[in-house]
Design a protein around this motif. Structure first.
Motif, PDB file in Angstrom:
ATOM      1  N   HIS A 242       3.655   5.018   2.569  1.00  0.00           N
ATOM      2  CA  HIS A 242       4.347   5.820   1.556  1.00  0.00           C
ATOM      3  C   HIS A 242       5.452   6.630   2.222  1.00  0.00           C
ATOM      4  O   HIS A 242       6.555   6.764   1.671  1.00  0.00           O
ATOM      5  CB  HIS A 242       3.364   6.763   0.856  1.00  0.00           C
ATOM      6  CG  HIS A 242       2.627   6.152  -0.295  1.00  0.00           C
ATOM      7  ND1 HIS A 242       3.100   6.171  -1.583  1.00  0.00           N
ATOM      8  CD2 HIS A 242       1.454   5.487  -0.346  1.00  0.00           C
ATOM      9  CE1 HIS A 242       2.239   5.566  -2.392  1.00  0.00           C
ATOM     10  NE2 HIS A 242       1.234   5.135  -1.662  1.00  0.00           N
TER      11      HIS A 242
ATOM     12  N   ASN B 120      -7.894   2.141   2.711  1.00  0.00           N
ATOM     13  CA  ASN B 120      -7.072   2.471   3.886  1.00  0.00           C
ATOM     14  C   ASN B 120      -6.128   3.635   3.567  1.00  0.00           C
ATOM     15  O   ASN B 120      -4.909   3.477   3.604  1.00  0.00           O
ATOM     16  CB  ASN B 120      -6.256   1.253   4.322  1.00  0.00           C
ATOM     17  CG  ASN B 120      -7.109   0.061   4.660  1.00  0.00           C
ATOM     18  OD1 ASN B 120      -7.684  -0.017   5.738  1.00  0.00           O
ATOM     19  ND2 ASN B 120      -7.202  -0.878   3.735  1.00  0.00           N
ATOM     20  N   PRO B 121      -6.670   4.811   3.266  1.00  0.00           N
ATOM     21  CA  PRO B 121      -5.802   5.909   2.807  1.00  0.00           C
ATOM     22  C   PRO B 121      -4.813   6.405   3.849  1.00  0.00           C
ATOM     23  O   PRO B 121      -3.692   6.782   3.499  1.00  0.00           O
ATOM     24  CB  PRO B 121      -6.799   7.007   2.415  1.00  0.00           C
ATOM     25  CG  PRO B 121      -8.038   6.688   3.177  1.00  0.00           C
ATOM     26  CD  PRO B 121      -8.094   5.209   3.254  1.00  0.00           C
TER      27      PRO B 121
ATOM     28  N   ALA C 190      -2.069   3.817   4.161  1.00  0.00           N
ATOM     29  CA  ALA C 190      -1.228   3.931   2.970  1.00  0.00           C
ATOM     30  C   ALA C 190      -0.317   5.144   3.053  1.00  0.00           C
ATOM     31  O   ALA C 190       0.853   5.094   2.655  1.00  0.00           O
ATOM     32  CB  ALA C 190      -2.097   4.012   1.717  1.00  0.00           C
ATOM     33  N   ALA C 191      -0.828   6.243   3.596  1.00  0.00           N
ATOM     34  CA  ALA C 191      -0.018   7.455   3.719  1.00  0.00           C
ATOM     35  C   ALA C 191       1.191   7.212   4.608  1.00  0.00           C
ATOM     36  O   ALA C 191       2.311   7.658   4.290  1.00  0.00           O
ATOM     37  CB  ALA C 191      -0.869   8.593   4.275  1.00  0.00           C
TER      38      ALA C 191
ATOM     39  N   SER D  94       1.374   2.039  -3.979  1.00  0.00           N
ATOM     40  CA  SER D  94       0.233   2.285  -4.861  1.00  0.00           C
ATOM     41  C   SER D  94      -0.877   2.945  -4.066  1.00  0.00           C
ATOM     42  O   SER D  94      -0.733   3.212  -2.872  1.00  0.00           O
ATOM     43  CB  SER D  94      -0.264   0.963  -5.459  1.00  0.00           C
ATOM     44  OG  SER D  94      -0.781   0.129  -4.420  1.00  0.00           O
ATOM     45  N   GLU D  95      -1.998   3.200  -4.728  1.00  0.00           N
ATOM     46  CA  GLU D  95      -3.140   3.752  -4.020  1.00  0.00           C
ATOM     47  C   GLU D  95      -3.828   2.656  -3.195  1.00  0.00           C
ATOM     48  O   GLU D  95      -3.736   1.476  -3.515  1.00  0.00           O
ATOM     49  CB  GLU D  95      -4.148   4.367  -4.996  1.00  0.00           C
ATOM     50  CG  GLU D  95      -4.949   3.355  -5.811  1.00  0.00           C
ATOM     51  CD  GLU D  95      -4.178   2.759  -6.965  1.00  0.00           C
ATOM     52  OE1 GLU D  95      -4.730   1.859  -7.641  1.00  0.00           O
ATOM     53  OE2 GLU D  95      -3.035   3.187  -7.207  1.00  0.00           O
ATOM     54  N   SER D  96      -4.491   3.069  -2.115  1.00  0.00           N
ATOM     55  CA  SER D  96      -5.225   2.128  -1.265  1.00  0.00           C
ATOM     56  C   SER D  96      -6.486   2.823  -0.772  1.00  0.00           C
ATOM     57  O   SER D  96      -6.540   3.296   0.365  1.00  0.00           O
ATOM     58  CB  SER D  96      -4.351   1.674  -0.084  1.00  0.00           C
ATOM     59  OG  SER D  96      -5.003   0.690   0.683  1.00  0.00           O
ATOM     60  N   PRO D  97      -7.526   2.876  -1.611  1.00  0.00           N
ATOM     61  CA  PRO D  97      -8.733   3.640  -1.274  1.00  0.00           C
ATOM     62  C   PRO D  97      -9.427   3.196   0.011  1.00  0.00           C
ATOM     63  O   PRO D  97     -10.076   4.010   0.669  1.00  0.00           O
ATOM     64  CB  PRO D  97      -9.649   3.399  -2.488  1.00  0.00           C
ATOM     65  CG  PRO D  97      -8.716   3.069  -3.607  1.00  0.00           C
ATOM     66  CD  PRO D  97      -7.596   2.297  -2.969  1.00  0.00           C
TER      67      PRO D  97
ATOM     68  N   ALA E 130       0.820  -1.212   0.000  1.00  0.00           N
ATOM     69  CA  ALA E 130       0.000   0.000   0.000  1.00  0.00           C
ATOM     70  C   ALA E 130       0.851   1.258   0.000  1.00  0.00           C
ATOM     71  O   ALA E 130       0.338   2.355  -0.223  1.00  0.00           O
ATOM     72  CB  ALA E 130      -0.926   0.003   1.217  1.00  0.00           C
TER      73      ALA E 130
END
Length: 257
Positions: A155, A147-148, A151-152, A142-145, A139
């Motif tokens: 990243h 679990n934003p 994911a942040a 890539s994007e993880s709608p 995550a």
């Protein structure tokens, strides 16, 4: 010979899941392992692998420093730091946003890596060698709608790893990130059957531990290693970013006469 033989390793979040799997694999490869966790179950895992346990809240810099110093006090040195402790996202980003949980998420998933890096680098810089592995996530690539916020944080961990690695390379220290897909750990909890029903692979923590050892054996730095159910493990190939240099074809206006 195993890259773990005779090494001393610290594993945060080593009481269960990925951390426990890494601790067991490292110990089986000849390493002496210190498990750092808030969960006292870590004591049981430590006894099982003839290692040591130190209660550690990774969201506190002082606890990370104490964990590193415990490893060096007990075993005389520290060679590997696995910054693995993490928590999952709870609630939604819009309808069910919980500021207090957001702060917890950042404190464990990001601050825990930042503080763990600082604590380990104090020792590694002095001895001129060391390897750091941070557990991020797929995550984080890539994007993880769903679990934003999670994911942040992941990243951010990958960005931190890639940015710190060149700074400490000349000190003999490597810094890499593990990026697992869905892993059968307490973070997923009751969601595992639903994930499997969608045809998405849920891997065992032992698979992550296997890749962790491979990363150490390869000896690279500044890399992010996906842990997925197919293909041979290897570092993620980041795309080239646009150049920030001035356009060499730019026409410079002539000075007025």
């Amino acid at each position: 010979m195993s890259p773990l033989d005779g090494k001393v390793a610290l594993v945060t979040g080593g009481a269960s899941g990925i951390g426990a799997a890494i601790a067991r694999r490292f110990a089986s490869g000849g390493a002496r392992v210190v498990i750092a966790d808030v969960d006292p179950v870590g004591e049981t895992v430590a006894r099982e692998i003839a290692g040591a346990f130190v209660r550690t809240d990774v969201a506190r810099l002082a606890d990370n420093i104490a964990a590193v110093r415990t490893a060096t006090k007990l075993f005389g040195s520290l060679d590997i730091a696995v910054l693995n402790a993490g928590i999952g996202e709870q609630g939604g980003f819009i309808e069910d946003f919980r500021p207090e949980h957001y702060r917890d998420l950042v404190s464990v998933n990001l601050d825990g890596v930042v503080y763990g890096l600082h604590a380990a680098l104090e020792i590694f810089t002095e001895q001129g060698s060391g390897a750091i592995l941070a557990t991020a996530s797929l995550a984080g690539l890539s994007e993880s709608p769903m679990n934003p916020l999670y994911a942040a944080t992941k990243h951010a961990v990958i960005g931190l790893v890639r940015s710190v690695a060149p700074v400490v390379a000349d000190r003999g220290v490597t810094v890499n990130a593990l990026c697992p897909t869905f892993i059968d750990t307490p973070i997923l909890g009751e969601a595992i059957p639903f994930i499997s029903d969608m045809g998405v692979a849920v891997l065992s923590p032992e698979r992550v531990a296997e890749v962790a050892e491979l990363v150490l054996a390869r000896g690279g730095t500044g890399q992010a290693w996906p842990v997925v159910p197919h293909g041979e493990p290897g570092p993620f190939a980041f795309p080239d970013i646009p150049s920030i240099m001035s356009d060499p074809n730019r026409q410079v206006p002539e000075a007025a006469s």
